[in-house]
Design a protein around this motif. Structure first.
Motif, PDB file in Angstrom:
ATOM      1  N   SER A 149      28.893  45.139  29.136  1.00  0.00           N
ATOM      2  CA  SER A 149      27.746  45.130  30.057  1.00  0.00           C
ATOM      3  C   SER A 149      27.640  43.795  30.787  1.00  0.00           C
ATOM      4  O   SER A 149      27.340  43.749  31.978  1.00  0.00           O
ATOM      5  N   GLU A 172      27.861  43.579  34.722  1.00  0.00           N
ATOM      6  CA  GLU A 172      26.743  43.049  35.509  1.00  0.00           C
ATOM      7  C   GLU A 172      27.155  41.893  36.403  1.00  0.00           C
ATOM      8  O   GLU A 172      26.520  41.637  37.429  1.00  0.00           O
ATOM      9  N   SER A 184      27.796  44.361  43.103  1.00  0.00           N
ATOM     10  CA  SER A 184      27.323  45.736  43.209  1.00  0.00           C
ATOM     11  C   SER A 184      27.718  46.326  44.553  1.00  0.00           C
ATOM     12  O   SER A 184      27.774  45.638  45.567  1.00  0.00           O
TER      13      SER A 184
END
Length: 484
Positions: free
Chosen positions: A216, A220, A224
């Motif tokens: 994760s 992250e 994006s």
């Protein structure tokens, strides 16, 4: 239009004003459209730059995501294997709970089963029902206390020395003849191995969570997809204002040409009617709103162009931050390799322990079955003793009846013989049939040579009734199971 009267030539100056407004609007519209076209061309070039940079970022991002998928699969694999182990352990726990509970229940039942004192006495080296299989299959008496056996008196004790009104609180129970220390050893070993299993499994409990957290964190840190605006949407967003501006410019051009033609016709002597003049005025009055809309569309194109410029800058920044992500990914790969090896070792150790625990559960199950057989056989022993007592009493009654009948027959025969001898004996010479004076043979019924009269322990009626009732329930249950 008709040839106007001489007095209507005053409308021409107004018409010239309308033509000048139309021309000014057309020139301003051409400037706005030229600016919009320049912005569109610049946006196209900027789009190519953004797409190129974004392709590089996406290529790295997709490669990282592929590796993260593999890492996620590894985490899922570890979690699945752990879940399978947990499932096996929980299933084993359920079975253990059932079997140990069943063992406890049968032991409690044995503790409630009274053994009449006439059934046991001190006798070394004897067991309840002769040879019994031990826990390890070697010592036949391992589960039963050899100091006391309720079957010893049945074989050896010729007398029942306990009355029917004896204090039952002092009686032994079937559980007194069970070696509880051997059972405790089995259960203690079972619990010890189960605790070892928990300790081994606990060493990798946090692996899935640790891997998921690392995955994760890397995911992250990736750019994006929402950070990069859709080039197609931006260009499409510019397309609509451009087309609208083109239509407005075409309208402005057409309006100007119509007004210029009207002026030429007016100069040639053509007079326009009031309705025509109103239409020209209305069209000219709409020019400010058209110009405002053109300016609004230019601003819209400028905004979309600025989005592309911002996207280009952001793409440059994202490209420079990928190296840290790649380093983190390499470190994650090393961690996963260590975890996989450790998990495999844990699985092997757990499976070995589970196999051993399963075997010990079979021992517990075997104890349960043997104690059930122990209890059932003892109840049948009570019933058998009751049956033998009935047989013994019936035989003794028959023997007693036979003895009484024989005695009566002998007495009757003696009297008949005496009467015969008294009447006829003196008339018969003494040397004829000497046996005529003999009395009848007297008979008695005794055990066969070498046998002794059977002696049975006393089984009180309530204990015998309880044994028969419980055996009847067992028989009904067994019949139902067989029918199913």
């Amino acid at each position: 239009m008709a040839s106007p009267p001489p007095g209507q030539q005053t409308e021409q100056p107004h018409l010239v004003s309308l033509v000048l407004q139309s021309k000014k609007a057309l020139q301003h519209g051409q400037q706005l459209c030229s600016k919009a076209n320049s912005l569109s061309n610049a946006s196209a070039q900027c789009s190519l730059d953004v797409l190129t940079l974004d392709a590089k970022v996406k290529w790295i991002t997709e490669a990282v995501l592929e590796q993260l998928k593999l890492a996620a699969n590894v985490a899922k694999s570890i979690e699945y294997k752990r879940a399978q182990l947990d499932k096996q352990v929980k299933a084993w726990d359920i079975v253990r709970s059932k079997r140990t509970e069943a063992l406890d229940n049968i032991l409690e039942s044995l503790g409630a089963q009274l053994v009449p004192p006439g059934f046991h006495q001190s006798s070394s080296g004897s067991s309840l029902f002769g040879s019994q299989h031990s826990i390890d299959g070697k010592n036949g008496n391992a589960l039963f206390n050899a100091q006391q056996s309720p079957s010893a008196t049945v074989r050896d004790n010729p007398f029942d020395r306990h009355g029917k009104n004896a204090d039952r609180t002092k009686w032994k129970t079937l559980r007194d003849f069970v070696d509880e220390s051997a059972i405790e050893n089995v259960l203690d070993t079972l619990e010890s191995d189960r605790t070892r299993l928990d300790d081994i499994m606990a060493s990798t409990y946090d692996y899935p969570e640790t891997l998921s957290a690392a995955i994760s964190s890397i995911r992250e840190s990736l750019p994006s997809s929402s950070n990069v605006p859709s080039i197609e949407d931006i260009l499409n967003a510019q397309q609509q204002p451009s087309e609208l501006m083109a239509r407005h410019l075409s309208s402005l051009t057409s309006h100007y040409e119509q007004m210029a033609d009207a002026l030429k016709e007016s100069e040639a002597g053509e007079i326009f009617g009031e309705e025509d003049l109103q239409d020209m005025n209305r069209d000219t009055e709409e020019l400010p709103s058209i110009m405002a809309e053109l300016e609004e569309q230019v601003l819209s194109i400028e905004d979309t162009h600025q989005q592309l410029v911002t996207a280009n800058t952001a793409a440059q920044e994202r490209l420079t931050t990928q190296s840290i992500t790649l380093d983190n990914l390499d470190e994650l790969g090393e961690i996963m390799s260590d975890m996989l090896q450790k998990q495999q070792d844990v699985e092997n150790d757990c499976q070995e322990l589970l196999d051993g625990l399963q075997e010990r559960l079979l021992i517990v199950e075997d104890l349960h079955h043997r104690f059930i057989q122990y209890q059932t056989s003892f109840k049948k022993l009570l019933v058998e003793i009751g049956r033998r007592r009935q047989y013994k009493e019936a035989v003794e009654k028959v023997v007693e009846g036979m003895v009484l009948e024989l005695r009566a027959m002998t007495e009757e025969e003696r009297q008949v013989r005496e009467d015969f001898n008294a009447e006829h004996g003196r008339h018969i010479p003494e040397d004829i049939c000497l046996c005529i004076e003999n009395p009848p043979t007297r008979w008695d019924v005794v055990p066969r040579e070498g046998d002794v009269r059977e002696s049975l322990p006393e089984v009180e009626s309530d204990l015998l009734a309880q044994a028969k009732e419980k055996l009847a329930v067992v028989d009904v249950s067994s019949a139902g199971t067989e029918s199913v």
